[in-house]
Scaffold this motif. Structure first.
Motif, short mmCIF file in Angstrom:
data_model
loop_
_atom_site.label_atom_id
_atom_site.label_comp_id
_atom_site.label_asym_id
_atom_site.label_seq_id
_atom_site.Cartn_x
_atom_site.Cartn_y
_atom_site.Cartn_z
N ASN A 343 -1.61 4.98 1.45
CA ASN A 343 -2.36 5.58 2.46
C ASN A 343 -3.37 4.73 2.92
O ASN A 343 -3.97 4.79 3.97
N LEU A 344 -4.32 4.48 2.09
CA LEU A 344 -5.63 3.75 2.24
C LEU A 344 -5.47 2.70 2.72
O LEU A 344 -6.35 2.27 3.85
N LEU A 345 -4.39 1.93 2.34
CA LEU A 345 -4.32 0.52 3.17
C LEU A 345 -3.81 0.76 4.54
O LEU A 345 -4.34 -0.08 5.39
N ALA A 346 -3.17 1.73 4.69
CA ALA A 346 -2.60 2.08 6.24
C ALA A 346 -3.89 2.66 6.90
O ALA A 346 -4.11 2.09 8.06
N LEU A 347 -4.78 3.27 6.16
CA LEU A 347 -5.95 3.80 7.00
C LEU A 347 -6.92 2.59 7.32
O LEU A 347 -7.38 2.44 8.46
#
Length: 357
Positions: A343-347
């Motif tokens: 999720n953090l990489l997508a964010l």
């Protein structure tokens, strides 16, 4: 040893030497790593000792030098197998000193006998017993014992269901080396007992021995390859750190209090760096949630909208604006560590895309 083609032995020795130097530099943290590095170093030293003495015209003495130094290779190999078998790590160096003392004593005795034989001392004693044959038989018996212990350890690890594919392949390769060592040592023992010289096994056996050395070096070079990738920033964790860096930089600039103090006990590496970055990003997001200006955005699962809200909150925080909605949380997809990182990489991708507009 002198039956192998010189070009082949030189290439293998150079390959092993390069791996030894790299491992001492980059892979020397655990007890097993240090014992392996010591064993490889003594092995290269044995080859170098033989080459130096044989090069000045004493090939027979060179063989004894190779064997004398090689005893220290065997002693450190015993130390590694003991660790692999679950020996107490707290007594590793005490145990290793005992192994090395026995090996060094045997090596000194071999060198003294070699010098005495070359100088023509004690000719009657030298002719009465085939000291060379007895010595090689003793070495082969020790090699068989070491190989059997290594093979048993490999079989035990192969039965472990939790072993990864890479570990399974490594243990199979080590098992093959152990099997070859048992066969080669048993053949040389029978060859010696029959009255033939143990040093005249032919080029095939010499090439096989160096090939096994090259295989062993290739197996233990895998951690070195990983360390080189980490040092160059090409491993998976380093790539993730680079992808998170824009988001991490902007958030920690807005909320510097979330940056963790340096811990001298932390091991330097991409994994530790990735862990710190994810913790600091998560803490910054939790802190900035109360600055999100638009309450209607609560509960959004749109990362673009979430990124815009957090960017606006960061600007308000940097400008000293008091919290607009203290205690209100913007719902960011949560889950386990793997899900959180995804999720953090997508964010971060959404963050960079929104920032570039």
């Amino acid at each position: 040893m002198n039956s192998a083609p010189p070009v082949f032995t030189t290439i293998v020795s150079a390959f092993v030497l390069a791996i030894v130097c790299g491992r001492w530099w980059l892979v020397n943290e655990t007890l097993s790593d240090r014992v392996i590095n010591r064993a490889l170093t003594w092995d290269i030293g044995a080859v170098a000792g033989y080459a130096a003495v044989a090069g000045i015209g004493y090939p027979d003495v060179g063989q004894r030098v190779f064997m004398a130094i090689g005893f220290l290779t065997l002693s450190n190999t015993c130390g590694f197998i003991a660790l692999l078998g679950g020996a107490d790590q707290r007594t590793t160096w005490q145990r290793q000193r005992a192994y090395d003392s026995v090996a060094a004593s045997a090596g000194v005795l071999v060198l003294l006998c070699a010098v005495a034989g070359e100088a023509g001392l004690f000719p009657a004693a030298m002719r009465a017993v085939d000291w060379d044959g007895l010595l090689w038989v003793a070495v082969d018996v020790l090699l068989i014992a070491i190989a059997v212990a290594l093979g048993r350890a490999c079989i035990r690890e192969l039965r472990t269901a939790a072993a990864t594919t890479g570990e399974t392949l490594t243990y199979w390769a080590l098992l093959a080396v152990a099997c070859y060592t048992v066969c080669a040592s048993a053949y040389r023992t029978l060859h010696t007992v029959s009255g033939a010289s143990p040093r005249d096994l032919g080029a095939a056996w010499a090439v096989g021995s160096f090939a096994m050395l090259a295989l062993l070096a290739a197996l233990i070079s895998m951690p070195l390859v990983s360390a080189v990738l980490v040092r160059a920033g090409l491993d998976r964790e380093s790539r993730w750190c680079r992808r998170l860096h824009p988001l991490w930089h902007d958030l920690t600039t807005a909320v510097p209090e979330v940056v963790l103090p340096p811990d001298r006990e932390d091991r330097r590496g991409s994994s530790a760096r990735l862990y710190r970055m994810t913790v600091e990003i998560r803490d910054a997001l939790l802190h900035l949630k109360q600055y999100v200006p638009d309450p209607s955005a609560a509960g959004t699962s749109d990362l673009r909208a979430y990124a815009r809200d957090i960017a606006a909150a960061a600007r308000l925080k940097r400008h000293g604006t008091p919290p607009a909605n203290p205690g209100r949380a913007v719902q960011f997809p949560a889950g386990d560590r793997t899900t959180e990182l995804s999720n953090l990489l997508a964010l971060s991708r959404a963050w960079v895309a929104d920032r570039s507009r």
